[in-house]
Design a protein around this motif. Structure first.
Motif, PDB file in Angstrom:
ATOM      1  N   LEU A 171       0.894  -1.245  -0.093  1.00 20.63           N
ATOM      2  CA  LEU A 171       0.109  -0.015   0.069  1.00 20.63           C
ATOM      3  C   LEU A 171       0.768   1.123  -0.085  1.00 20.63           C
ATOM      4  CD1 LEU A 171      -2.586  -1.257   2.595  1.00 20.63           C
ATOM      5  CD2 LEU A 171      -2.947  -0.979   0.017  1.00 20.63           C
ATOM      6  N   ARG A 172       2.069   1.246   0.476  1.00 26.90           N
ATOM      7  CA  ARG A 172       2.828   2.479   0.901  1.00 26.90           C
ATOM      8  C   ARG A 172       3.508   2.509  -0.519  1.00 26.90           C
ATOM      9  NH1 ARG A 172       4.427   4.404   5.686  1.00 26.90           N
ATOM     10  NH2 ARG A 172       6.527   4.930   4.854  1.00 26.90           N
ATOM     11  N   ALA A 173       3.674   1.404  -1.314  1.00 23.20           N
ATOM     12  CA  ALA A 173       4.312   1.493  -2.584  1.00 23.20           C
ATOM     13  C   ALA A 173       3.628   2.424  -3.665  1.00 23.20           C
ATOM     14  CB  ALA A 173       4.793   0.099  -3.297  1.00 23.20           C
ATOM     15  N   LEU A 174       2.233   2.281  -3.483  1.00 24.21           N
ATOM     16  CA  LEU A 174       1.076   3.022  -4.242  1.00 24.21           C
ATOM     17  C   LEU A 174       1.376   4.551  -4.004  1.00 24.21           C
ATOM     18  CD1 LEU A 174      -2.061   0.781  -3.734  1.00 24.21           C
ATOM     19  CD2 LEU A 174      -0.320   0.819  -5.828  1.00 24.21           C
ATOM     20  N   PHE A 175       1.693   4.951  -2.864  1.00 28.29           N
ATOM     21  CA  PHE A 175       1.911   6.473  -2.539  1.00 28.29           C
ATOM     22  C   PHE A 175       3.241   6.960  -2.879  1.00 28.29           C
ATOM     23  CE2 PHE A 175      -2.103   4.793  -0.841  1.00 28.29           C
ATOM     24  CZ  PHE A 175      -3.156   5.976  -0.987  1.00 28.29           C
ATOM     25  N   THR A 176       4.199   6.175  -3.086  1.00 30.06           N
ATOM     26  CA  THR A 176       5.563   6.809  -3.139  1.00 30.06           C
ATOM     27  C   THR A 176       5.899   7.237  -4.546  1.00 30.06           C
ATOM     28  OG1 THR A 176       6.422   4.410  -3.504  1.00 30.06           O
ATOM     29  CG2 THR A 176       6.566   5.259  -1.091  1.00 30.06           C
ATOM     30  N   PRO A 177       6.704   7.984  -4.626  1.00 30.46           N
ATOM     31  CA  PRO A 177       6.845   8.765  -5.975  1.00 30.46           C
ATOM     32  C   PRO A 177       7.336   7.698  -6.992  1.00 30.46           C
ATOM     33  CG  PRO A 177       7.633  10.175  -4.418  1.00 30.46           C
ATOM     34  CD  PRO A 177       7.420   8.955  -3.661  1.00 30.46           C
ATOM     35  N   PRO A 178       7.018   7.482  -8.154  1.00 34.47           N
ATOM     36  CA  PRO A 178       7.767   6.448  -9.279  1.00 34.47           C
ATOM     37  C   PRO A 178       9.158   6.677  -9.502  1.00 34.47           C
ATOM     38  CG  PRO A 178       6.391   8.065 -10.456  1.00 34.47           C
ATOM     39  CD  PRO A 178       6.182   8.233  -8.964  1.00 34.47           C
ATOM     40  N   LYS A 179       9.778   5.781  -9.744  1.00 32.14           N
ATOM     41  CA  LYS A 179      11.254   5.814 -10.096  1.00 32.14           C
ATOM     42  C   LYS A 179      11.509   6.678 -11.474  1.00 32.14           C
ATOM     43  CE  LYS A 179      11.473   1.559 -12.682  1.00 32.14           C
ATOM     44  NZ  LYS A 179      12.163   0.083 -12.530  1.00 32.14           N
ATOM     45  N   GLN A 180      12.608   7.481 -11.188  1.00 31.02           N
ATOM     46  CA  GLN A 180      12.935   8.210 -12.494  1.00 31.02           C
ATOM     47  C   GLN A 180      13.464   7.526 -13.748  1.00 31.02           C
ATOM     48  OE1 GLN A 180      12.303  11.508 -12.550  1.00 31.02           O
ATOM     49  NE2 GLN A 180      11.349  11.446 -10.419  1.00 31.02           N
ATOM     50  N   VAL A 181      13.029   7.610 -14.853  1.00 33.77           N
ATOM     51  CA  VAL A 181      13.389   6.861 -15.794  1.00 33.77           C
ATOM     52  C   VAL A 181      13.941   7.647 -17.004  1.00 33.77           C
ATOM     53  CG1 VAL A 181      12.567   5.411 -17.960  1.00 33.77           C
ATOM     54  CG2 VAL A 181      11.631   5.169 -15.626  1.00 33.77           C
ATOM     55  N   PRO A 182      15.148   7.667 -17.614  1.00 37.47           N
ATOM     56  CA  PRO A 182      15.930   8.627 -18.315  1.00 37.47           C
ATOM     57  C   PRO A 182      14.983   8.688 -19.350  1.00 37.47           C
ATOM     58  CG  PRO A 182      16.994   6.704 -18.301  1.00 37.47           C
ATOM     59  CD  PRO A 182      15.974   6.681 -17.018  1.00 37.47           C
ATOM     60  N   ARG A 183      15.011   9.978 -20.043  1.00 39.36           N
ATOM     61  CA  ARG A 183      14.358  10.165 -21.322  1.00 39.36           C
ATOM     62  C   ARG A 183      15.141   9.923 -22.689  1.00 39.36           C
ATOM     63  NH1 ARG A 183      11.701  16.505 -19.533  1.00 39.36           N
ATOM     64  NH2 ARG A 183      10.464  15.822 -17.917  1.00 39.36           N
TER      65      ARG A 183
END
Length: 339
Positions: A171-183
């Protein structure tokens, strides 16, 4: 002496939670498995090689197949002898290891009666009843049953705690910011989709709008063993309800402007020229659609029934059928008059 050794083994088994001899057995079994694997690999490699490379030359009275068969038999016999020698060496040397380990490592000090003074950690705070107790077999059985049920309850609570921790982590993973993916172009679409789908509700706690409303963000997961202070997700409903009167006031101010700012209707707002252009456009588009479907539009598109255009050949055929029917009727009438 046997009783003292048995008591020592029981004490070490209770301390290690496994019998001391089982460690030596596992070591010997692992070595034997490696020995068998190496011997099988060696035998397979020798059997796959050409017999001439191993020194097997064909005799005068045997063929090539007989040479291969003789080489195979000698290789198998040699591999079996090698395995026997290695097993004997392992048994002899690891028996020494077992005796030395049980006498010098997995044992208690040599002082006599030392095992009677050893107290394990799970015996801390244990109250030993006096010798002249009046404990009956029924009370002892009740205590044993209580101990068994307590152990079951403890195992169930540990399992439930583990399950709850896993669920809370999800449940906490649903509210944590997603990991940054390089563009960059090297980032795959799968990584991008995973980065977007890992925390679909992160905007509720980490978005600028959530921060403006005063919603406290969940702390990011840490690898430290110290207990972290967990702040629950708080939504400031008081702020939202306080803004409702202002929104109602703005809605009341906008209602009078809705009638004057509405779009003009087609009947009253359009001029005569615009209406004529619209009719011409609609007629041209309707004519195009009807012509695609085979409808004759030379007389206009109003009142036309959707259908296919009659060709000249079909019209000639219909006229021929009508003429034939008229001829038959005339002949039938003449025949009736003569009768």
């Amino acid at each position: 002496m046997a009783h003292a050794k048995q008591h020592e083994n029981l004490l070490l088994t209770e301390h290690f939670t496994w019998p001391p001899i089982s460690l030596i057995d596992d070591i010997i079994n692992t070595v034997n498995d490696s020995l068998y694997s190496c011997n099988d690999t060696l035998e397979t490699g020798l059997l796959s090689a050409d017999p001439s490379f191993l020194g097997f030359t064909p005799r005068l009275d045997e063929s090539e197949e007989q040479t291969h068969e003789r080489a195979r038999l000698e290789i198998e016999e040699g591999a079996q002898k090698l395995e026997t020698l290695m097993i004997d060496a392992v048994d002899r040397n690891f028996d020494r290891l077992e005796i030395w380990t049980l006498r010098n490592v997995l044992c208690l000090p040599r002082e006599e009666g030392f095992e009677n003074w050893v107290r394990l950690s799970h015996y801390e705070g244990l109250k030993i009843p006096p010798k002249n107790n009046t404990l009956t077999p029924e009370a002892l059985y009740a205590l044993r049953r209580k101990l068994v049920e307590t152990s079951k309850l403890h195992a169930a609570l540990v399992t439930e705690r583990t399950r709850n921790e896993v669920q809370i982590a999800r449940l906490r993973a649903l509210f944590t910011p997603p990991k940054q993916v390089p563009r960059s172009s090297t980032a795959s679409e799968k990584d991008k989709s995973e980065a977007q789908g890992t925390a679909p509700f992160a905007f509720l706690t980490h978005a600028p709008a959530a921060q403006a409303l005063g919603v406290q963000a969940l702390p990011l997961p840490t690898t430290s063993t110290k207990p972290e202070s967990r702040t629950p997700l708080t939504t400031h409903t008081t702020f939202t309800t306080s803004q409702l009167p202002h929104l109602r006031q703005l809605l009341a101010q906008l209602k009078p402007h809705l009638a004057s700012s509405a779009l003009p209707s087609g009947k009253s707002g359009e001029s005569e020229e615009r209406a004529k252009e619209r009719r011409v456009y609609i007629e041209s588009q309707s004519r195009r659609v009807l012509e695609r479907r085979g409808v004759d539009t030379r007389d206009g598109v109003e009142g036309n029934v959707e259908g296919s255009r009659v060709r000249v050949e079909e019209l000639s055929a219909l006229e021929g059928i009508v003429g034939t029917l008229d001829t038959d009727r005339t002949e039938d009438g003449e025949a009736m008059d003569t009768s």
